[in-house]
Design a protein around this motif. Structure first.
Motif, short mmCIF file in Angstrom:
data_model
loop_
_atom_site.label_atom_id
_atom_site.label_comp_id
_atom_site.label_asym_id
_atom_site.label_seq_id
_atom_site.Cartn_x
_atom_site.Cartn_y
_atom_site.Cartn_z
N ILE A 1 0.86 -1.18 0.00
CA ILE A 1 0.00 0.00 0.00
C ILE A 1 0.90 1.23 0.00
O ILE A 1 1.87 1.30 0.76
CB ILE A 1 -0.93 0.01 1.22
CG1 ILE A 1 -1.85 -1.22 1.20
CG2 ILE A 1 -1.77 1.29 1.25
CD1 ILE A 1 -2.75 -1.34 2.41
N THR A 2 0.59 2.18 -0.85
CA THR A 2 1.43 3.37 -0.94
C THR A 2 1.31 4.23 0.33
O THR A 2 0.28 4.23 1.01
CB THR A 2 1.05 4.23 -2.15
OG1 THR A 2 -0.34 4.57 -2.07
CG2 THR A 2 1.31 3.48 -3.45
N TYR A 3 2.37 4.97 0.60
CA TYR A 3 2.35 5.93 1.70
C TYR A 3 1.37 7.07 1.37
O TYR A 3 1.18 7.42 0.20
CB TYR A 3 3.74 6.54 1.88
CG TYR A 3 4.69 5.71 2.70
CD1 TYR A 3 4.76 5.85 4.08
CD2 TYR A 3 5.52 4.78 2.08
CE1 TYR A 3 5.64 5.10 4.83
CE2 TYR A 3 6.42 4.02 2.82
CZ TYR A 3 6.46 4.18 4.20
OH TYR A 3 7.34 3.42 4.95
N PRO A 4 0.78 7.68 2.40
CA PRO A 4 -0.03 8.87 2.14
C PRO A 4 0.86 10.02 1.67
O PRO A 4 2.04 10.09 2.03
CB PRO A 4 -0.67 9.18 3.50
CG PRO A 4 0.23 8.53 4.50
CD PRO A 4 0.80 7.31 3.83
N LEU A 5 0.29 10.90 0.89
CA LEU A 5 1.06 12.03 0.37
C LEU A 5 1.60 12.91 1.49
O LEU A 5 2.68 13.51 1.37
CB LEU A 5 0.19 12.84 -0.58
CG LEU A 5 0.85 14.02 -1.30
CD1 LEU A 5 2.05 13.55 -2.14
CD2 LEU A 5 -0.16 14.76 -2.16
N THR A 6 0.86 12.99 2.61
CA THR A 6 1.29 13.84 3.73
C THR A 6 2.64 13.41 4.30
O THR A 6 3.32 14.20 4.95
CB THR A 6 0.24 13.79 4.86
OG1 THR A 6 -0.01 12.42 5.21
CG2 THR A 6 -1.06 14.43 4.41
N ALA B 1 7.40 17.41 3.91
CA ALA B 1 8.64 18.12 4.20
C ALA B 1 9.41 18.48 2.94
O ALA B 1 10.31 19.34 2.97
CB ALA B 1 9.52 17.29 5.13
N TYR B 2 9.08 17.84 1.84
CA TYR B 2 9.76 18.11 0.57
C TYR B 2 9.13 19.32 -0.11
O TYR B 2 7.96 19.62 0.06
CB TYR B 2 9.66 16.91 -0.36
CG TYR B 2 10.44 15.70 0.12
CD1 TYR B 2 11.74 15.47 -0.33
CD2 TYR B 2 9.87 14.79 1.01
CE1 TYR B 2 12.45 14.36 0.10
CE2 TYR B 2 10.58 13.67 1.46
CZ TYR B 2 11.87 13.47 1.00
OH TYR B 2 12.57 12.38 1.43
N SER B 3 9.94 20.03 -0.88
CA SER B 3 9.44 21.22 -1.59
C SER B 3 8.39 20.84 -2.63
O SER B 3 7.46 21.61 -2.89
CB SER B 3 10.60 21.96 -2.25
OG SER B 3 11.28 21.11 -3.17
N GLU B 4 8.51 19.64 -3.21
CA GLU B 4 7.53 19.14 -4.17
C GLU B 4 7.07 17.75 -3.71
O GLU B 4 7.60 16.72 -4.13
CB GLU B 4 8.13 19.07 -5.57
CG GLU B 4 8.54 20.43 -6.12
CD GLU B 4 9.07 20.32 -7.55
OE1 GLU B 4 9.06 19.21 -8.12
OE2 GLU B 4 9.50 21.35 -8.08
N PRO B 5 6.08 17.70 -2.80
CA PRO B 5 5.65 16.42 -2.21
C PRO B 5 5.24 15.37 -3.24
O PRO B 5 5.57 14.19 -3.10
CB PRO B 5 4.47 16.83 -1.32
CG PRO B 5 4.71 18.26 -1.01
CD PRO B 5 5.35 18.84 -2.24
N GLU B 6 4.52 15.79 -4.29
CA GLU B 6 4.04 14.83 -5.28
C GLU B 6 5.22 14.19 -6.01
O GLU B 6 5.24 12.97 -6.24
CB GLU B 6 3.10 15.49 -6.27
CG GLU B 6 1.77 15.90 -5.64
CD GLU B 6 0.79 16.39 -6.68
OE1 GLU B 6 1.03 16.18 -7.89
OE2 GLU B 6 -0.24 16.98 -6.29
N ALA B 7 6.21 14.98 -6.38
CA ALA B 7 7.38 14.45 -7.07
C ALA B 7 8.15 13.50 -6.16
O ALA B 7 8.64 12.44 -6.60
CB ALA B 7 8.28 15.59 -7.53
N ALA B 8 8.26 13.86 -4.87
CA ALA B 8 8.97 13.00 -3.92
C ALA B 8 8.21 11.68 -3.72
O ALA B 8 8.82 10.60 -3.63
CB ALA B 8 9.13 13.73 -2.59
N TRP B 9 6.88 11.77 -3.65
CA TRP B 9 6.04 10.57 -3.51
C TRP B 9 6.26 9.63 -4.69
O TRP B 9 6.46 8.43 -4.53
CB TRP B 9 4.58 10.99 -3.40
CG TRP B 9 3.59 9.90 -3.17
CD1 TRP B 9 3.08 9.48 -1.98
CD2 TRP B 9 2.94 9.08 -4.17
NE1 TRP B 9 2.16 8.46 -2.16
CE2 TRP B 9 2.08 8.19 -3.50
CE3 TRP B 9 3.03 9.01 -5.56
CZ2 TRP B 9 1.29 7.25 -4.16
CZ3 TRP B 9 2.25 8.07 -6.24
CH2 TRP B 9 1.39 7.21 -5.55
N LEU B 10 6.21 10.18 -5.89
CA LEU B 10 6.39 9.37 -7.09
C LEU B 10 7.78 8.75 -7.14
O LEU B 10 7.93 7.56 -7.45
CB LEU B 10 6.16 10.22 -8.34
CG LEU B 10 4.70 10.52 -8.69
CD1 LEU B 10 4.62 11.61 -9.74
CD2 LEU B 10 4.00 9.25 -9.17
#
Length: 365
Positions: A157-162, A166-175
């Motif tokens: 199961i993927t981690y939640p975006l939250t 702490a990253y400047s671009e959370p979506e990019a870090a998540w991906l």
């Protein structure tokens, strides 16, 4: 006295044949019998099984049937309930209680070359990929069982975006994190609760064309929308199931109880995996699974039942514990997936308590 044949009484209650089914396997090898042409649903392959006798439990029946048909003694084997399903063939109605039985290496060696069962029926061992690809013609009621068997022992199961705020671009870090750390060819439930990030599931599938994804219907729509905009991408076949939350499941169930309410539209294109937390939601899941079969829609192939143990994600939620979890699993007509505080190594414990799979976040990467 008239010699005319007796006409069926339209008020006569339909007789339902209760059957215990054994899905016998050793690793990726599965045992099939072949039905004689004169039998109901003849000239088809089938799983081992037969009628449940009066005053006999389904599990007792499956052990007896396996012994009578194959000579394999399974009373000491791990026997896991997959589910229950009802099928109307028109001329006959059956209620199947399906169990998965894994043979030991010694049992498999003893029986792998047996070409005929004790009742004279042909037997054959088949590879799981060929079985799931429907290369062996089975009775119609067995098609749902094949979908159940497609669910793997472990689901990430993927981690939640939250988690990446702490990253400047959370979506990019998540991906980037999930692209790098997901195991190859794994099933992954892509759970992104941020409504502004509906296309993240699609982007992850594009970046990792080897994974098989469980997504929400909204995520699936996003996949279709951007499919043509990203080149060199795998097909829409990466989506193996749509997920229905506990809230959405109970809303569906409440609506069908109210005759004045219209039935909510659920996915008609993919199998469903549900989230359940208690007996009420298990009851709703059973109802939905039955309705899907009646409507000949893709079936419900599993339910996340949680939380088994305490979790870091929801520390204030009281865990079910294995004993209560097992009691709830036995109520289900669909395969049960353990979720909440589990690790991949706990699959044997989940099997022991009546589940078929385990899922989680932190320890599944």
């Amino acid at each position: 006295m008239s010699n005319a044949p007796n006409k069926p009484n339209k008020y006569q209650q339909t007789v339902i044949v209760n059957v215990a089914v054994a899905v016998i396997h050793h690793k990726e090898q599965y045992l099939l019998g072949f039905r004689n042409a004169t039998q109901h649903q003849g000239n088809r392959y089938e799983f081992v099984g037969g009628k449940i006798d009066t005053n006999e439990s389904a599990e007792q029946a499956v052990i007896r049937e396996v012994a009578e048909e194959t000579g394999i003694a399974t009373h000491n084997n791990a026997i896991v309930k997959l589910g229950r399903l009802h099928h109307d063939y028109g001329d006959k109605q059956v209620s199947l209680q399906v169990y998965k039985i894994e043979l030991t290496a010694m049992q498999y060696e003893q029986h792998k070359n047996c070409q005929y069962g004790l009742e004279g029926q042909a037997l054959t061992w088949v590879d799981k990929p060929d079985l799931l690809a429907e290369k062996y013609h089975l009775p119609a009621a067995n098609k749902t069982i094949l979908k159940w068997l497609s669910v793997p022992a472990r689901i990430a199961i993927t981690y939640p975006l939250t988690q990446f705020n702490a990253y400047s671009e959370p979506e990019a870090a998540w991906l980037q994190y999930h692209q790098k750390n997901l195991t190859r060819q794994t099933w992954v439930y892509v759970r992104v609760k941020d409504v502004t990030s509906k296309n993240m599931a699609a982007q992850l599938m594009h970046l990792r064309p080897d994974i098989l994804a469980i997504v929400s219907p909204d995520d699936d729509s996003a996949f279709l929308e951007i499919e043509d905009s990203i080149k060199g991408i795998n097909s829409h076949n990466q989506v193996v199931a749509h997920h229905l939350t506990h809230t959405a499941l109970m809303q569906w169930f409440d609506n069908i109880q109210n005759i004045s309410a219209s039935e909510p539209l659920l996915s008609t294109t993919h199998p469903l995996i549900l989230s359940c937390h208690d007996a009420a939601s298990i009851h709703a899941a059973n109802k939905l699974a039955s309705v899907r079969l009646q409507q000949q829609r893709p079936p419900v192939i599993g339910a996340f039942l949680s939380p088994v143990l305490a979790t870091q994600t929801h520390p204030d939620t009281e865990p079910l514990g294995w004993e209560v979890w097992s009691e709830l699993a036995q109520l289900a007509d669909i395969p049960i997936i353990g979720l909440g505080g589990l690790s991949p190594t706990m699959i044997d414990q989940a099997l022991q308590y009546g589940g078929i799979s385990v899922a989680g976040i932190r320890q599944f990467f």
